[in-house]
Design an enzyme around this catalytic site. Structure first.
Site, PDB file in Angstrom:
ATOM      1  N   ARG A  48       0.815  -1.211   0.000  1.00 23.84           N
ATOM      2  CA  ARG A  48       0.000   0.000   0.000  1.00 23.84           C
ATOM      3  C   ARG A  48       0.850   1.262   0.000  1.00 23.84           C
ATOM      4  NH1 ARG A  48      -2.829  -3.695   3.043  1.00 23.84           N
ATOM      5  NH2 ARG A  48      -1.853  -2.974   4.978  1.00 23.84           N
TER       6      ARG A  48
ATOM      7  N   GLU B 118       7.537 -11.701  14.093  1.00 22.43           N
ATOM      8  CA  GLU B 118       7.230 -12.345  15.366  1.00 22.43           C
ATOM      9  C   GLU B 118       7.552 -13.828  15.304  1.00 22.43           C
ATOM     10  OE1 GLU B 118       3.535 -12.782  18.569  1.00 22.43           O
ATOM     11  OE2 GLU B 118       3.232 -11.749  16.653  1.00 22.43           O
TER      12      GLU B 118
END
Length: 204
Positions: A88, A125
């Protein structure tokens, strides 16, 4: 579009000085942009509040105001090139670069760019990811402004700053539409920015 993991009260901070952007005050700009960002609860999973920017992009006035604001940041920080982060970030960075009269350079996920590239891995993560830039996209000494839609944990932005420096260019700053302050991405970027500005039009 992005997602948040908790519902928060919205507060706004501005990248702009007292003169605002494009003739509008900073507060008017924030109000306009916020009015076009839609909260979608429990997406993509329960407990997540998704911040959808597609209504903003579909509104010519709001998208135009955002483009003008980002272009003014390019000029304010004397950028020679704009780097947009997949995906984006491309939507926001490309028109801002055109408006500012400077070049646009995409940073993509590994394997998406043809020809010679520079790659930078970064930690997620769970596991790692890698982004790439064309090896000849930046000239030594170029001042580069990184633009993305959202600053969350800051991993991709941090990796992009490393890529830019490895290419011999300088960091003019990072600019985002929306900063998710509770995820502490700003803290992660402080060392990599090395005193270059981090500009967030809206912080939640």
């Amino acid at each position: 579009m992005t997602e948040t993991t908790e519902t928060t009260e919205t507060t706004e901070t501005t990248a702009g000085g007292p003169d605002g952007f494009g003739g509008a005050s900073a507060e008017e700009l924030r109000t306009l942009l916020l009015s076009r960002i839609q909260d979608v609860p429990d997406y993509p999973k329960p407990g997540v509040m998704f911040k959808d920017i597609t209504p903003l992009l579909a509104d010519a006035a709001a998208f135009g105001a955002l483009t003008e604001a980002l272009a003014e940041l390019c000029l304010r920080h004397r950028a020679d090139k704009v780097v947009g982060l997949e995906a984006r970030g491309f939507i926001l960075a490309a028109p801002a670069a055109v408006r500012a009269g400077i070049g646009f350079v995409p940073v993509r996920k590994a394997g998406k760019l043809p020809g010679a590239t520079l790659g930078q891995a970064y930690e997620l993560e769970y596991g790692t990811a890698e982004i790439e830039i064309h090896a000849d996209a930046l000239e030594p000494g170029d001042r580069v402004l990184v633009i993305d839609d959202v600053l969350a944990t800051g991993g991709t932005a941090e990796a992009s700053l490393r890529l830019i420096r490895r290419a011999g260019a300088q960091i003019a700053g990072v600019a985002v539409l929306l900063e998710l302050g509770f995820l502490a991405g700003r803290d992660r970027l402080l060392g990599s920015l090395d005193s270059a500005p981090l500009e967030a039009l809206i912080t939640v």
